[in-house]
Design a protein around this motif. Structure first.
Motif, PDB file in Angstrom:
ATOM      1  N   UNK B 166       0.855  -1.184   0.000  1.00 58.11           N
ATOM      2  CA  UNK B 166       0.000   0.000   0.000  1.00 58.11           C
ATOM      3  C   UNK B 166       0.892   1.236   0.000  1.00 58.11           C
ATOM      4  N   UNK B 167       0.999   1.910  -1.146  1.00 58.04           N
ATOM      5  CA  UNK B 167       1.847   3.098  -1.301  1.00 58.04           C
ATOM      6  C   UNK B 167       3.240   2.866  -0.698  1.00 58.04           C
ATOM      7  N   UNK B 168       3.938   1.816  -1.095  1.00 61.82           N
ATOM      8  CA  UNK B 168       5.194   1.474  -0.425  1.00 61.82           C
ATOM      9  C   UNK B 168       6.267   2.552  -0.586  1.00 61.82           C
ATOM     10  N   UNK B 169       6.116   3.398  -1.622  1.00 63.99           N
ATOM     11  CA  UNK B 169       7.154   4.400  -1.867  1.00 63.99           C
ATOM     12  C   UNK B 169       6.678   5.798  -1.510  1.00 63.99           C
ATOM     13  N   UNK B 170       5.473   5.877  -0.932  1.00 63.40           N
ATOM     14  CA  UNK B 170       4.863   7.175  -0.627  1.00 63.40           C
ATOM     15  C   UNK B 170       5.690   8.064   0.282  1.00 63.40           C
ATOM     16  N   UNK B 171       6.453   7.444   1.184  1.00 65.69           N
ATOM     17  CA  UNK B 171       7.231   8.242   2.126  1.00 65.69           C
ATOM     18  C   UNK B 171       8.710   8.307   1.769  1.00 65.69           C
ATOM     19  N   UNK B 172       9.043   7.898   0.528  1.00 66.50           N
ATOM     20  CA  UNK B 172      10.465   7.778   0.196  1.00 66.50           C
ATOM     21  C   UNK B 172      10.865   8.745  -0.925  1.00 66.50           C
ATOM     22  N   UNK B 173      12.144   9.128  -0.953  1.00 61.06           N
ATOM     23  CA  UNK B 173      12.618   9.988  -2.042  1.00 61.06           C
ATOM     24  C   UNK B 173      12.775   9.162  -3.317  1.00 61.06           C
ATOM     25  N   UNK B 174      13.051   9.843  -4.429  1.00 68.10           N
ATOM     26  CA  UNK B 174      13.006   9.136  -5.712  1.00 68.10           C
ATOM     27  C   UNK B 174      14.098   8.072  -5.831  1.00 68.10           C
ATOM     28  N   UNK B 175      15.267   8.343  -5.233  1.00 66.31           N
ATOM     29  CA  UNK B 175      16.357   7.370  -5.336  1.00 66.31           C
ATOM     30  C   UNK B 175      15.994   6.082  -4.593  1.00 66.31           C
ATOM     31  N   UNK B 176      15.460   6.254  -3.394  1.00 63.05           N
ATOM     32  CA  UNK B 176      15.059   5.088  -2.610  1.00 63.05           C
ATOM     33  C   UNK B 176      13.872   4.393  -3.256  1.00 63.05           C
ATOM     34  N   UNK B 177      12.983   5.180  -3.862  1.00 59.43           N
ATOM     35  CA  UNK B 177      11.842   4.595  -4.551  1.00 59.43           C
ATOM     36  C   UNK B 177      12.321   3.595  -5.591  1.00 59.43           C
ATOM     37  N   UNK B 178      13.350   4.001  -6.352  1.00 58.34           N
ATOM     38  CA  UNK B 178      13.889   3.101  -7.374  1.00 58.34           C
ATOM     39  C   UNK B 178      14.414   1.820  -6.732  1.00 58.34           C
ATOM     40  N   UNK B 179      15.140   1.974  -5.630  1.00 56.45           N
ATOM     41  CA  UNK B 179      15.684   0.800  -4.934  1.00 56.45           C
ATOM     42  C   UNK B 179      14.578  -0.167  -4.536  1.00 56.45           C
ATOM     43  N   UNK B 180      13.509   0.417  -3.921  1.00 58.30           N
ATOM     44  CA  UNK B 180      12.413  -0.429  -3.437  1.00 58.30           C
ATOM     45  C   UNK B 180      11.702  -1.107  -4.610  1.00 58.30           C
ATOM     46  N   UNK B 181      11.467  -0.326  -5.672  1.00 58.98           N
ATOM     47  CA  UNK B 181      10.787  -0.903  -6.840  1.00 58.98           C
ATOM     48  C   UNK B 181      11.616  -2.025  -7.451  1.00 58.98           C
ATOM     49  N   UNK B 182      12.963  -1.843  -7.413  1.00 58.47           N
ATOM     50  CA  UNK B 182      13.831  -2.911  -7.914  1.00 58.47           C
ATOM     51  C   UNK B 182      13.599  -4.206  -7.129  1.00 58.47           C
TER      52      UNK B 182
END
Lengths: 396, 223
Positions: B166-182
């Motif tokens: 549920x919105x796993x990247x909602x609280x993260x910056x774009x660089x970390x978002x990429x990491x999590x999505x990876x």
């Protein structure tokens, strides 16, 4: 279960000061319970020991209505012939002004017979006790305890000295060893006493007459007090025309029984009061557990989301409240032990000693456990029943 | 694997009845990576709660792995969440008093997995998100991205059939978002079924299939 226990410890240690304040109620409650009950039972032990050291082979008989047939010294002599009866001696006292030289003190005067000394465990230190001739001849002789000799006359070896009681001179014929073991001995420790023949006391005091109002009877050597009591019952009933209300028989056993029931009531009463403070402590636990549940609503939501059922959450919070109570209980028991040790050291000179009463410790532990469960159940149940989504979204 | 049929969820707001979900239908097959996208208030959260077995629909049927979940008690739902679903939340939702390792271990404790096996599986899960070295740290000692990785490790440690994010990247910056999505891509490649709920088009586009939710209704978006 071990996991839940670890979790509870973690949660408690995460907020030490608050946990301590919460436990304080339990600690004080446990201390009140353990210390009060231990003190009462310690004191009871000492008092009953003292009473039984008085010797339990003694009956105290009081005559309230002699029906024209008073009990006299002759009657007592007659009864002493009975094989079921040991010794019998009157117990009559009067207060008199004692004077020796320039010393004037109030003296309790006992009207005695030769049987008086053995029946009351009096030991003659110097000289002799009163004899039959003294009683028969109304002799003006007296026997005094060591302490009275020292305080009135100034020294112990005072045989032959003359002590004035209400202006009449009595020659000291014997000195008794001070009795500091029996209850009677302790109670009369500082009073001046003199033993004179019963017949002499009749002259000294207007309230003492040949009709003996109260006397002590002992069991014969090797005989049982019950037999003696039955024998006395029989003799007295016969004498007072089957009127049970004319006299009363009091035995040492009865005194002990009365004492035991008084202290039992006292124990229950004090224990009850202390238990109330434990319940108050329990309410404190419940209060803080409710706060904890509210504070950790989100945590409960997370746990539920990842698969904790109601039982798991209930167990976790219940265990936390029980652990909180049991730690408080352990601290309380430990502090009680310390306090009892300190009190024991302080009163050691009085011959009293107080130890931790293990029975009450067991009760305290069981009670604390019950309080932890009872007062933890409502908050824990509240936590367990939280709907997972609401809990999860609580506070953000 | 997930089969929602005519699912409705109604909330009573004052005197009005609000349909958070209105006869929604959704089918997700095993191994799929689906994004559910929609603005706030569109019923996203309600859908996520129902799919995640945190809430039960008022009407309609929900089959998870072929079993209807409507009739289950709260405790049975907890068991299903524990065994079949791995949650990843926007705000990480780690328990702050527990270390990364202990947080990951928790669902296994609820499953009554023996201690030695738990240890192994926790290590493996943390290794999967590349956080073995941080196992003993408390969440407060970790960065946002690291916390979310712990949360992912917690979600996968039970080997669930479905990972629900549920919105796993909602609280993260774009660089970390990429990491999590990876990490999600890796999990998907490893055969996991992933449902990702988001309002971010960029994030949504990374899934193999996008479903749009609006006013309680679901529509497929062509990619």
């Amino acid at each position: 279960m071990i996991q839940a226990f670890k979790m509870a410890m973690k949660s408690i240690s995460g907020n030490k000061f608050r946990a301590f304040l919460t436990m304080l109620g339990i600690i004080i409650g446990v201390m009140a319970l353990v210390i009060l009950v231990s003190l009462v039972s310690g004191a009871t032990g000492t008092v009953t020991d003292t009473i039984s050291s008085l010797g339990s082979n003694l009956l105290s008989i009081t005559v309230s209505d002699d029906k024209g047939k008073p009990v006299t010294l002759d009657t007592l002599d007659e009864w002493m012939e009975d094989p079921r009866i040991g010794l019998a001696a009157p117990s009559a006292t009067a207060s008199a002004t004692g004077k020796y030289g320039s010393t004037t003190k109030t003296v309790t005067v006992y009207g005695a017979t030769p049987a008086y000394a053995p029946i009351n465990d009096q030991t003659v230190l110097l000289g002799r006790f009163l004899n039959q001739a003294d009683v028969e001849n109304h002799t003006n002789v007296c026997v005094i305890p060591e302490k009275t000799a020292e305080d009135m006359i100034g020294y112990t070896d005072c045989l032959g000295e003359e002590l004035a009681l209400n202006g009449v001179k009595y020659t000291v014929v014997g000195v008794l060893k001070d009795d500091d073991e029996s209850l009677a001995g302790i109670l009369t420790k500082n009073s001046m006493m003199a033993y004179i023949p019963y017949t002499s006391l009749m002259r000294l005091s207007s309230t003492v007459s040949s009709g003996i109002a109260s006397f002590s009877v002992s069991a014969p050597e090797g005989g049982s007090l019950n037999t003696t009591e039955n024998a006395m019952e029989e003799l007295l009933l016969e004498r007072f025309r089957e009127d049970e209300d004319a006299y009363s028989i009091l035995s040492q056993d009865m005194l002990e029984d009365a004492m035991t029931s008084v202290t039992a009531i006292l124990t229950v009463l004090l224990g009850g009061i202390a238990a109330i403070s434990l319940v108050v402590g329990g309410i404190g636990i419940m209060n803080i557990m409710l706060v904890t549940v509210t504070e950790r609503t989100r945590e409960i939501g997370i746990r539920k989301a990842i698969g904790a059922g109601r039982g798991v959450i209930l167990q976790q919070f219940l265990l936390e409240s029980v652990v909180l109570c049991m730690i408080g209980c352990a601290i309380g028991v430990f502090l009680s032990w310390v306090v009892l040790r300190v009190i024991s050291v302080m009163v050691a000179s009085m011959g009293l000693s107080f130890g931790l009463e293990w029975g009450v410790v067991v009760i305290a532990v069981a009670f604390c456990f019950a309080i932890g469960v009872i007062f933890g159940l409502y908050p824990a149940n509240k936590a367990a029943k939280l709907p997972p989504i609401e809990a999860l979204h609580y506070g953000g | 694997m997930i089969d929602l049929k005519d699912i409705s969820r109604v909330y009573q707001v004052g005197s009005e009845r609000v349909y958070a979900l209105n006869k929604a239908n959704l089918h997700i097959s095993p191994g799929e990576f689906v994004s559910i996208i929609g603005p706030s208030g569109s019923g996203k959260s309600t859908l996520m709660n129902i799919v995640g077995c945190l809430d039960v629909a008022d009407s309609g049927t929900y089959l998870l792995d072929g079993t209807p979940i409507e009739d289950y008690t709260e405790n049975e739902l907890a068991r299903i969440r524990n065994r079949k679903i791995g949650f990843v939340f926007q705000s990480f939702n780690l328990i702050s008093k527990l270390t990364a390792e202990e947080n990951v271990e928790l669902p296994l404790i609820y499953q009554k997995v023996p201690r030695s096996e738990r240890k192994e599986r926790v290590e493996a899960a943390l290794a999967r998100v590349n956080l073995q070295k941080r196992a003993g740290h408390l969440p407060t000692e970790l960065s946002g991205g690291q916390q979310q990785r712990v949360a992912i490790a917690r979600a996968i440690v039970t080997r669930p059939s479905l990972i629900l994010a549920d919105e796993p990247t909602g609280n993260l910056d774009s660089k970390t978002t990429i990491e999590i999505m990876d990490i999600f891509h890796e999990l998907h490649d490893g055969g996991n079924t992933i449902v990702l709920i988001t309002h971010d088009d960029e994030v949504a586009k990374q899934a193999s299939r996008i479903v749009r939710i609006k006013d309680g209704k679901l529509t497929e978006v062509d990619t």
